[in-house]
Design an enzyme around this catalytic site. Structure first.
Site, PDB file in Angstrom:
ATOM      1  CB  CYS A 129     -38.474 -38.234 -96.972  1.00 14.41           C
ATOM      2  SG  CYS A 129     -38.333 -38.592 -95.231  1.00 14.41           S
ATOM      3  NE  ARG A 146     -39.172 -41.051-102.221  1.00 14.46           N
ATOM      4  CZ  ARG A 146     -38.164 -41.851-102.512  1.00 14.46           C
ATOM      5  NH1 ARG A 146     -38.271 -42.691-103.506  1.00 14.46           N
ATOM      6  NH2 ARG A 146     -37.053 -41.807-101.825  1.00 14.46           N
ATOM      7  CD1 TRP A 188     -40.457 -43.313 -93.029  1.00 19.24           C
ATOM      8  CD2 TRP A 188     -42.657 -43.387 -93.370  1.00 19.24           C
ATOM      9  NE1 TRP A 188     -40.927 -44.489 -92.518  1.00 19.24           N
ATOM     10  CE2 TRP A 188     -42.267 -44.575 -92.715  1.00 19.24           C
ATOM     11  CE3 TRP A 188     -43.997 -43.211 -93.698  1.00 19.24           C
ATOM     12  CZ2 TRP A 188     -43.174 -45.564 -92.375  1.00 19.24           C
ATOM     13  CZ3 TRP A 188     -44.894 -44.216 -93.351  1.00 19.24           C
ATOM     14  CH2 TRP A 188     -44.479 -45.375 -92.701  1.00 19.24           C
ATOM     15  CG  ASN A 247     -35.585 -37.780 -99.193  1.00 20.11           C
ATOM     16  OD1 ASN A 247     -36.288 -37.015 -98.551  1.00 20.11           O
ATOM     17  ND2 ASN A 247     -35.881 -38.209-100.409  1.00 20.11           N
ATOM     18  N   GLY A 248     -33.039 -39.470 -95.923  1.00 19.46           N
ATOM     19  CA  GLY A 248     -31.935 -40.305 -95.431  1.00 19.46           C
ATOM     20  C   GLY A 248     -31.725 -40.097 -93.946  1.00 19.46           C
ATOM     21  CD  GLU A 274     -42.232 -63.411 -92.744  1.00 19.11           C
ATOM     22  OE1 GLU A 274     -43.134 -63.728 -91.951  1.00 19.11           O
ATOM     23  OE2 GLU A 274     -42.327 -62.437 -93.519  1.00 19.11           O
ATOM     24  CE  LYS A 318     -44.040 -61.915 -96.769  1.00 20.09           C
ATOM     25  NZ  LYS A 318     -44.082 -61.632 -95.386  1.00 20.09           N
ATOM     26  CD  GLU A 337     -48.132 -62.286 -96.671  1.00 19.07           C
ATOM     27  OE1 GLU A 337     -49.025 -61.681 -96.093  1.00 19.07           O
ATOM     28  OE2 GLU A 337     -46.920 -62.153 -96.395  1.00 19.07           O
ATOM     29  CG  HIS A 347     -43.579 -86.673 -83.563  1.00 16.37           C
ATOM     30  ND1 HIS A 347     -43.504 -87.745 -82.697  1.00 16.37           N
ATOM     31  CD2 HIS A 347     -42.319 -86.174 -83.669  1.00 16.37           C
ATOM     32  CE1 HIS A 347     -42.257 -87.866 -82.267  1.00 16.37           C
ATOM     33  NE2 HIS A 347     -41.515 -86.931 -82.846  1.00 16.37           N
ATOM     34  CE  LYS A 388     -47.429 -52.734 -95.117  1.00 15.40           C
ATOM     35  NZ  LYS A 388     -46.626 -53.959 -95.207  1.00 15.40           N
TER      36      LYS A 388
END
Ligand code: F6R
Length: 609
Positions: free
Chosen positions: A2, A27, A75, A101-102, A482, A486, A489, A505, A604
């Site tokens: 936020c 934000r 947000w 915020n928070g 992952e 990272k 990409e 194998h 995104k």
């Protein structure tokens, strides 16, 4: 996340607040509002949607006029994006208006007390509790009233407050959320980040935790939470607007990597009771329902799928419930064996990924109960699933996910513990031990950041690679997938992750002198096996970067370079192990001069199949 802005000066506040909010829109952008001190009253206007929607609402309706005001772009965390949940929030008497915020962690307890006293709430937010507490604590002295209220809050906050009796003053305070007070020729500002006020000034006081500022038109006084005055140094920032949006970091990806301790804390702490047990009161699953599930299906795409792979190990180990993990795009076409005895968990940052949404719908059609783990409040996946657990990571701007992935891991760990308590596979004391360890994760992630320079140097040695391979076993293999994503990409280096035991194998034929391998050795139980695999690769000329838990010398003995991560419980290790891998991907991409935040061909939110 936020965004907050406040202004107290000689100019018309409304356009200044709206322009400041526009700068903060990155934000948070699901709703916004302003409160302006107008003719002895605090006038609040707020709207669901973007700042443009708020502008239009103001233009079509009543335009508040005054030279003192606060504004907020939201947000959503507690409650859907809506006019009612948008900030600012009035207190019951409308004497106070608050932007926040928070996350107020004890808001549910405080709200219950206030409801018993007859307070009526108009929103689902945690923030409105702060507004009501200001009324409850009102002693006629604005500062004392705010201080008393702060003493009753736990969690994280940056707060801006107006009071009807104080036409010349606003108060702000912070704990664990950024906030600054800026000084200009036409008055003073408060802001969650400098972006909001760069058009007017570069001079600011950076507020520290548990500091309170009383901001007049041409005066600013700082206090600690005991009400004692404190001195602060005025600073001048040299950032341009784009650097300011990124908090001074060159890219959103690194900013978001660095935000992980806070994101993890925000996702974890509100779900822990004072006596140290897990409370997932945002979902309606009872113990009986959990015991009735014969199987859990987890679906997601990309990194969200990788979280599912980690969660399989954690849930099966802790709760002893069988887990299947599917790529959402595969699940929807594989005639899955799903029925009313299956729980389907859909993991998605955006909550809008087309394949994940369709997988959710398919699971529902087959009679499965559904639970989603989502970052964007009110998104399609969140809305359509039976239960939703939000990851409170805040907006993630960089296309490559980092903090959303980390908070998804946390939610899945909490779910595993909740399931394990329901099935009886874990005793309350064993659960409490895991939760106590989880609480330490943000601090341990911060400790990994101390090695950032070292990781940057290692990344430089990756600059001219054509291929890289990640190996690990069990939960390390899941993290390796992952880590490999990272790297590839954002840096466009071809990379793959392999289960260590699979090398012989087929894959080992790819190894030649100079091949780069990253050996993930966080899994204590299997570290020897991975070390043996790494030795086999080195014998064929591979260069090995080891990722190991502090104190493990076996890895040091064989690898060319080692990045150490702090020790934690084996099931929690992925939350630490992934952090240097994110940094490695990031710095490799920077060294290769790639467009880090918007890698080629990627979006995104993937809302098409
Ligand atoms: C990789 C990445 C993607 C997403 C995937 C799913 O860094 O961000 O792999 O994880 O596209 O997106 P969500 O989580 O929004 O469903």
């Amino acid at each position: 996340m936020c965004g907050i802005i406040g202004y107290n000066g000689t100019a018309d506040a409304t356009p200044l607040l709206l322009d400041g909010l526009q700068k903060l829109e990155y934000r948070g952008y699901d709703s916004a509002g302003i409160a302006v001190y107008d003719n002895d009253e605090i006038d609040v206007v707020k709207s669901r949607g973007k700042i443009e929607d708020l502008r239009q609402k103001i233009a079509k309706g009543h335009v508040p006029h005054g030279t003192l005001g606060i504004g907020h772009t939201r947000w959503a965390t507690h409650g859907q994006p809506s006019d009612d949940n948008a900030h600012p929030h009035y207190s019951a008497s409308r004497k106070f208006a608050v932007v926040h915020n928070g996350i107020i962690e004890n808001f549910a307890e405080r709200k219950e007390e206030l409801l018993k006293k007859g307070y009526v709430f108009h929103s689902e937010t945690d923030t409105e509790v702060v507004a009501m507490l200001l009324d409850e604590n009102d002693c006629g002295d604005f500062l004392r009233t705010v201080l008393k209220t702060l003493s009753q809050l736990t969690g994280s906050f940056a707060l801006g407050v107006l009071c009807q009796d104080e036409p010349e003053t606003m108060i702000c305070a912070k704990r664990s959320c950024p906030l600054l007070v800026a000084v200009s020729d036409e008055g003073n500002y408060i802001a969650s980040d400098i972006t909001a006020v760069l058009a007017h000034t570069r001079h600011m006081y950076k507020m520290e935790d548990d500091e309170v500022a009383v901001v007049g038109k041409d005066s600013i006084a700082f206090y600690n939470t005991d009400g004692e005055p404190i001195g602060k140094q005025l600073e001048t920032v040299t950032w341009d607007v784009s650097a300011a949006e990124k908090g001074g970091y060159p890219h959103f990806m690194i900013k978001e990597i660095m935000e992980q301790p806070e994101a993890v804390r925000n996702t974890f702490s509100p779900r822990i009771t004072e006596d140290g047990t897990v409370k997932l009161d945002d979902i309606d699953l009872t113990d009986d329902m959990i015991r009735g599930f014969h199987k859990i299906n987890i679906v997601g795409c990309g990194s969200a799928y990788h979280v599912g792979l980690v969660a399989r190990y954690v849930i099966e180990q802790l709760a002893r419930i069988p887990v299947e993990v599917d790529l959402a795009s595969e699940f929807r076409y594989r005639y899955p064996l799903v029925d009313e005895h299956t729980l389907t968990i859909v993991i998605s940052q955006s909550g809008e990924t087309a394949d994940s949404l369709e997988a959710l719908r398919e699971a529902k059609r087959l009679g499965s109960r559904t639970l989603s783990v989502v970052n964007v409040v009110g998104s399609s996946i969140a809305t359509e699933s039976d239960d939703v657990l939000y990851t409170w990571a805040g907006p993630e701007i960089s296309v490559a996910t980092t903090k959303a992935y980390s908070t998804q891991l946390i939610v899945m760990d909490l779910l595993a513990i909740r399931f394990a308590l329901a099935t009886g596979a874990l005793s309350p004391s064993a659960a409490a031990e895991i939760l106590a360890e989880m609480e330490k994760l943000p601090g341990k992630i911060e400790k990994i950041f101390e090695q950032t320079d070292k990781i940057e140097r290692i990344a430089e040695s990756f600059t001219f690679l054509h291929h890289a391979y990640f190996i690990g076993r069990n939960i390390d293999y899941a993290v390796g997938l992952e880590a490999s994503l990272k790297l590839k990409e954002v840096s466009y280096i071809h990379s793959e992750a392999y289960a260590g035991g699979e090398l012989k194998h087929g894959t080992i034929s790819l190894i030649e002198p100079g091949t780069q391998v990253v050996a993930l050795c966080g899994c204590e139980r299997l570290v020897d096996k991975t070390v043996s695999n790494a030795k086999e690769l080195m014998a064929r000329g591979a260069h090995v970067l080891g990722i190991a838990v502090e104190g493990n010398t076996d890895v040091q003995n064989i690898a060319d370079k080692v990045i150490y991560i702090p020790e934690t419980l084996p099931v929690l290790q992925p939350s630490l192990e992934i952090v240097p891998m994110q940094l490695l991907g990031y710095y490799t991409a920077v060294a290769r001069k790639c467009d880090v935040d918007q890698p080629r061909n990627l979006a995104k939110s993937v809302t098409v199949e």
